[in-house]
Design an enzyme around this catalytic site. Sequence first.
Site, PDB file in Angstrom:
ATOM      1  CB  ALA A 140      25.856  70.508  50.830  1.00 41.28           C
ATOM      2  CG  HIS A 217      18.637  63.759  48.834  1.00 36.86           C
ATOM      3  ND1 HIS A 217      17.860  64.807  48.375  1.00 36.86           N
ATOM      4  CD2 HIS A 217      19.904  64.094  48.510  1.00 36.86           C
ATOM      5  CE1 HIS A 217      18.619  65.715  47.813  1.00 36.86           C
ATOM      6  NE2 HIS A 217      19.868  65.296  47.868  1.00 36.86           N
ATOM      7  CG  ASP A 249      21.126  60.015  58.319  1.00 37.39           C
ATOM      8  OD1 ASP A 249      19.908  60.249  58.288  1.00 37.39           O
ATOM      9  OD2 ASP A 249      21.991  60.865  58.018  1.00 37.39           O
ATOM     10  N   GLY A 250      18.501  58.449  60.402  1.00 33.45           N
ATOM     11  CA  GLY A 250      17.828  58.979  61.574  1.00 33.45           C
ATOM     12  C   GLY A 250      18.049  60.466  61.767  1.00 33.45           C
ATOM     13  CG  ASP A 275      23.681  62.519  49.991  1.00 27.61           C
ATOM     14  OD1 ASP A 275      24.569  62.677  49.122  1.00 27.61           O
ATOM     15  OD2 ASP A 275      22.959  63.443  50.398  1.00 27.61           O
ATOM     16  CB  ALA A 309      27.113  69.123  54.132  1.00 25.02           C
ATOM     17  N   GLY A 310      25.317  66.113  52.953  1.00 22.52           N
ATOM     18  CA  GLY A 310      25.549  64.690  52.779  1.00 22.52           C
ATOM     19  C   GLY A 310      25.472  63.982  54.115  1.00 22.52           C
TER      20      GLY A 310
END
Length: 385
Positions: A140, A217, A249-250, A275, A309-310
Amino acid sequence: MKRWFRAPLILPDRVIPDGLLAYDAGRITDVWDLADPAAPPVPAEAEVVERGYLAPGYLDIHVHGGGGGDFMDADPEAVVAITTIHARHGTVGLLATTLTAPEEQIIRAIRTVRQAPRKGARVLGYHIEGPYINLAHKGAQNPEYVRPASIAEIDRWMAEGGPEDRWHVTLAPETDGALEAIRYLVRRGATVSAGHTDATYDQMRAAVEAGLSHATHLYNGMRGLHHREPGTVGSALALPGMTVELIADGVHVHPAAMQVAVRARGPERVLLVTDAMRATGMGDGEFTLGGLPVTVRNGEARLHSGSLAGSVLTMDRAVQNAVRLIGLDLPTAVAMATLHPARLLRLDDRKGSLAVGKDADLLVLDEDLNVKATIIGGEVVYDER
């Protein structure tokens, strides 16, 4: 005035089921296991946490925004919105993270953060993500502003910071000027991370020899693992001294891949990050990231192309997911959000665990690890009780 808590205490290596902690003048003064015969009597004024825990505050080295604001907005109100929403979810300190953009926008963002009112989570420094990245893994990041590394530009960024600020720079180590920039940044005290990169194993090894020590990440925005070319992912998991971050976050990383990372690298070299972008805490809808349109649906932030995107992750959910999805015990999961980032930031003498002499950065958690109160330097900045 000294304040006391009686609660289960989450330490990096264990949970004290019945603990006693005190702080005064912004520092932790006492940590006791009440099963210890030498422990003092519990003061009558001690606050008791009966069903829940007392934990150190979370540290997030990768935060773009939240509460409707983005650090790249260069707006003091946006900075306050970000630090406030993340404090509600347990973050006591963060790195204000920028995006690939013109130099003057990055400088304006740094300058605004320094001048913004201090409220909520404390800004501990800056994470410059881009603009020295590889277009093959731009994610992104806005491709219009990707450029070769420049030491002169780095100097101009860092001139905007303060003497206590921590610096963390994400770049693609295979791109023009990157190795020279890595050496220079490390000499200046920055941590350098591989991200948005197509680096091969040999290119990553050369970057590590130059001083690169982290992977941004992990799995996302980088060359993947192949058994004949370990790529960026394999290098991050195998090369000596590397730490890695996970967006737990899965969505960004499958639970099995997160387990692989923890087992390969060791939990002590894995950090949880969010993020987080401006939509964090705002629900579904239409937003922007780096000038690019982003749609948030069901907790997933994506460009119109479908690329992630994040995230809209918060650190409390990251820790919950480390327990639920990765299968970690509570002390290990909490350490990945506290002590490990404190070590990376070289702040572990002050932050990251419940220890005498450290900053009174504390969280009151319920049994499900939801944040009930956030205390930063002895100051209650959030309390929903």
